[in-house]
Design a protein around this motif. Structure first.
Motif, PDB file in Angstrom:
ATOM      1  N   ARG A  88      -5.798   3.802  52.384  1.00 44.14           N
ATOM      2  CA  ARG A  88      -6.018   4.588  53.597  1.00 44.14           C
ATOM      3  C   ARG A  88      -6.149   6.063  53.258  1.00 44.14           C
ATOM      4  N   VAL A  89      -6.919   6.773  54.052  1.00 42.03           N
ATOM      5  CA  VAL A  89      -7.108   8.211  53.841  1.00 42.03           C
ATOM      6  C   VAL A  89      -5.750   8.918  53.826  1.00 42.03           C
ATOM      7  N   ARG A  90      -4.844   8.391  54.663  1.00 37.49           N
ATOM      8  CA  ARG A  90      -3.500   8.970  54.744  1.00 37.49           C
ATOM      9  C   ARG A  90      -2.843   9.062  53.364  1.00 37.49           C
ATOM     10  N   ASN A 139     -13.460   6.055  60.015  1.00 38.06           N
ATOM     11  CA  ASN A 139     -14.754   6.590  59.589  1.00 38.06           C
ATOM     12  C   ASN A 139     -14.988   6.394  58.094  1.00 38.06           C
ATOM     13  N   ALA A 140     -13.893   6.447  57.308  1.00 37.15           N
ATOM     14  CA  ALA A 140     -14.031   6.205  55.870  1.00 37.15           C
ATOM     15  C   ALA A 140     -14.503   4.770  55.639  1.00 37.15           C
ATOM     16  N   GLU A 141     -13.969   3.861  56.436  1.00 34.00           N
ATOM     17  CA  GLU A 141     -14.362   2.472  56.268  1.00 34.00           C
ATOM     18  C   GLU A 141     -15.832   2.267  56.668  1.00 34.00           C
ATOM     19  N   PHE A 159     -18.087   4.599  56.539  1.00 40.51           N
ATOM     20  CA  PHE A 159     -18.823   5.300  55.493  1.00 40.51           C
ATOM     21  C   PHE A 159     -19.068   4.369  54.299  1.00 40.51           C
ATOM     22  N   LEU A 209     -10.086   9.269  60.862  1.00 45.18           N
ATOM     23  CA  LEU A 209     -10.651   9.491  59.534  1.00 45.18           C
ATOM     24  C   LEU A 209     -10.722   8.188  58.742  1.00 45.18           C
ATOM     25  N   ASP A 210      -9.634   7.392  58.835  1.00 49.97           N
ATOM     26  CA  ASP A 210      -9.597   6.115  58.123  1.00 49.97           C
ATOM     27  C   ASP A 210     -10.699   5.186  58.600  1.00 49.97           C
ATOM     28  N   ILE A 223      -5.895  11.178  61.742  1.00 41.01           N
ATOM     29  CA  ILE A 223      -5.975  10.513  60.428  1.00 41.01           C
ATOM     30  C   ILE A 223      -6.447   9.072  60.601  1.00 41.01           C
ATOM     31  N   ASP A 224      -6.059   8.437  61.697  1.00 41.37           N
ATOM     32  CA  ASP A 224      -6.578   7.090  61.976  1.00 41.37           C
ATOM     33  C   ASP A 224      -8.089   7.135  62.198  1.00 41.37           C
ATOM     34  N   ASP A 284      -4.654   9.512  66.840  1.00 37.66           N
ATOM     35  CA  ASP A 284      -4.272  10.175  65.591  1.00 37.66           C
ATOM     36  C   ASP A 284      -5.522  10.513  64.772  1.00 37.66           C
ATOM     37  N   ARG A 296     -12.926   2.232  47.336  1.00 39.57           N
ATOM     38  CA  ARG A 296     -13.035   0.867  47.850  1.00 39.57           C
ATOM     39  C   ARG A 296     -14.234   0.155  47.203  1.00 39.57           C
ATOM     40  N   MET A 334     -12.612  11.246  52.976  1.00 40.73           N
ATOM     41  CA  MET A 334     -13.265  10.036  53.445  1.00 40.73           C
ATOM     42  C   MET A 334     -14.180   9.462  52.363  1.00 40.73           C
TER      43      MET A 334
END
Lengths: 397, 77
Positions: B50-52, A188-190, A192, A185-186, A182-183, A180, B42, B35
């Motif tokens: 979550r980005v979602r 990668n956001a973490e 980041f 992305l999540d 979006i998963d 997915d 955070r 992102m």
């Protein structure tokens, strides 16, 4: 033969290599259709792969470097992330990202990397798993060893707290491989956020770690660019070597004669490592976008068209490698392209070689035989590829 | 929860002024910006989201409300 380099089941195993072998016999580059796109060109021979990867002015990385990536995502990081940049910007980023990987910088790391890898093998082979009475141990060569190898090396080089290592490993894999988007992305956001914090801390209190070296070389990179490239280093480190290491254990499990030979003749180690790299080629392809009219192997390419250079296929090209589908521990010369070619050639290749050498050195010392103990499981992606599970029975030496 | 702190993060990431009823995507937000927003939330507000959540609630006031719920949830930092 039907060719489909987008079908997941082609990549769960070695069937993609059969398809690419067929493509190597066809003249010029082959046009490959795409369900929701214009299609792309396939370069499968060694010389054609060199021609594409060696000419960044004609074959650009700025519109993305993998099939299935989004053009929009590439746009956002073009000329900001090293792998998605072209010269001259690429060279300026590379001077920063490459700073921790020069031979001089790595001398600092050599002993620590070797000690870390040796400890890992000791732990995996030494731990009492309540195994069979003959003293042999059943292990998942991927989960217990191969995926922990680069994770532990890169985390140690970045001097991350040991408690964070498993998290970083999971996030890196999810960020690249989650089905997915979006998963991804999540994850990668973490990553980041993690690097944003880390960069602040290392700037305030520099150490002798990889992040501090990168910051010291800083150049004109913004903080966002530094973070993006730290994350790129993490992916490049973790998601590649694990597959070469796992592929090596598969080879030695299937060919006990080769393992005995290596144990008896450690001088085979350097050529064995190169052959493992050629054989496993975890980075299967690299994508480029044509910037100006060009002819490759007689095929005319137009600006805007996409070309995939299949590194794994170049590494099995019989025009360059005698008996390419035979694993030869003493193969010399072995001019494989597992690290790519041209300006984007892997920045961490020295570390990768050191990790694999240290791993085999430790295993040779600790493990007498390696035998298959269940069905291997393969990843199904066509970008970075290899075993995700490999049950093996290890008999301690 | 006040939208001010979240609006500041959006403004920094998107580079434009932000009002309560603004839509993240209408302001030029995309995946990388999403992102960055989530990472900044955070770090600065101590809220893991979550980005979602941002993709599904792209209006500032709405997103902030979701954050407040996440921030108040037991076990969250």
């Amino acid at each position: 033969m039907d060719i489909d380099l987008l079908a997941p089941d082609v990549f769960s195993g070695y069937r993609y290599l059969d398809q690419l072998a067929e493509l190597r016999t066809r003249p010029g580059l082959t046009r490959h259709p795409e369900p929701h796109g214009p299609g792309f060109w396939v370069a499968s021979r060694y010389d054609d792969v060199l021609a594409v990867l060696g000419d960044p002015a004609t074959f650009s990385s700025r519109a993305g470097i993998r099939l299935g990536g989004s053009g929009e995502a590439a746009d956002l990081v073009a000329d900001r992330m090293m792998v998605v940049s072209d010269p001259p910007r690429h060279g300026r980023i590379r001077r920063v990202v490459g700073a921790p990987f020069t031979p001089a910088a790595l001398r600092l790391w050599h002993d620590r990397i070797v000690a870390g890898v040796t400890d890992l093998v000791d732990e995996v082979v030494g731990a009492d798993g309540g195994g069979p009475a003959d003293g042999s141990l059943v292990r998942d060569a991927v989960g217990d060893l191969a995926e922990r190898l680069p994770n532990q090396v890169i985390c140690a080089m970045m001097d991350l707290p040991r408690a964070d290592w498993p998290l970083i490993g999971r996030l890196t894999t999810d960020g690249l491989d989650s089905p997915d988007p979006i998963d991804r992305l999540d994850a990668n956001a973490e990553i980041f956020g993690y690097f944003a914090d880390l960069i602040d801390r290392r700037r305030a209190r520099p150490g002798d770690d990889l992040i501090s070296a990168l910051l010291a070389a800083g150049g004109d990179l913004t903080d966002d660019e530094l973070i993006l490239n730290c994350s790129g280093v993490l992916t490049g480190a973790s998601e590649t070597v694990r597959y070469s290491a796992a592929g090596a254990l598969l080879v030695f499990g299937d060919r006990p004669d080769l393992w005995s030979e290596l144990r008896a003749s450690p001088e085979l180690l350097p050529t064995t490592v190169e052959e493992i790299l050629r054989w496993t080629s975890p980075g299967l392809h690299a994508l480029r976008t044509v910037t100006r009219p060009v002819t490759v192997s007689g095929t005319e390419l137009l600006p805007g068209e996409r070309v995939t250079a299949w590194i794994c296929s170049a590494n099995r090209d019989p025009a360059v490698f005698a008996d390419p589908d035979v694993f030869r521990p003493d193969r010399t010369p072995n001019r494989h392209l597992a690290f790519g070619w041209g300006p984007h050639v892997c920045v961490g290749s020295r570390v990768a070689r050191l990790e694999l050498t240290a791993l085999l050195t430790a295993l040779v010392r600790r493990v007498r035989t390696i035998a298959p103990a269940g069905e291997p499981v393969w990843s199904t992606g066509n970008f970075i590829h290899g075993l995700t599970r490999l049950p093996v029975r290890l008999s301690p030496a | 929860m006040d939208t001010t702190a979240v609006a500041e993060i959006w403004q920094e990431v998107l580079g434009v002024p932000v009002k309560d009823d603004d839509d993240f995507f209408a302001l030029g937000g995309q995946s990388l910006a999403a992102m960055e927003v989530v990472a900044a939330v955070r770090r600065r507000l101590g809220i893991t989201v979550r980005v979602r959540v941002l993709l599904e609630h792209p209006v500032l006031a709405d997103f902030t409300e979701r954050l407040a719920a996440a921030g108040a949830a037991p076990g969250r930092p």
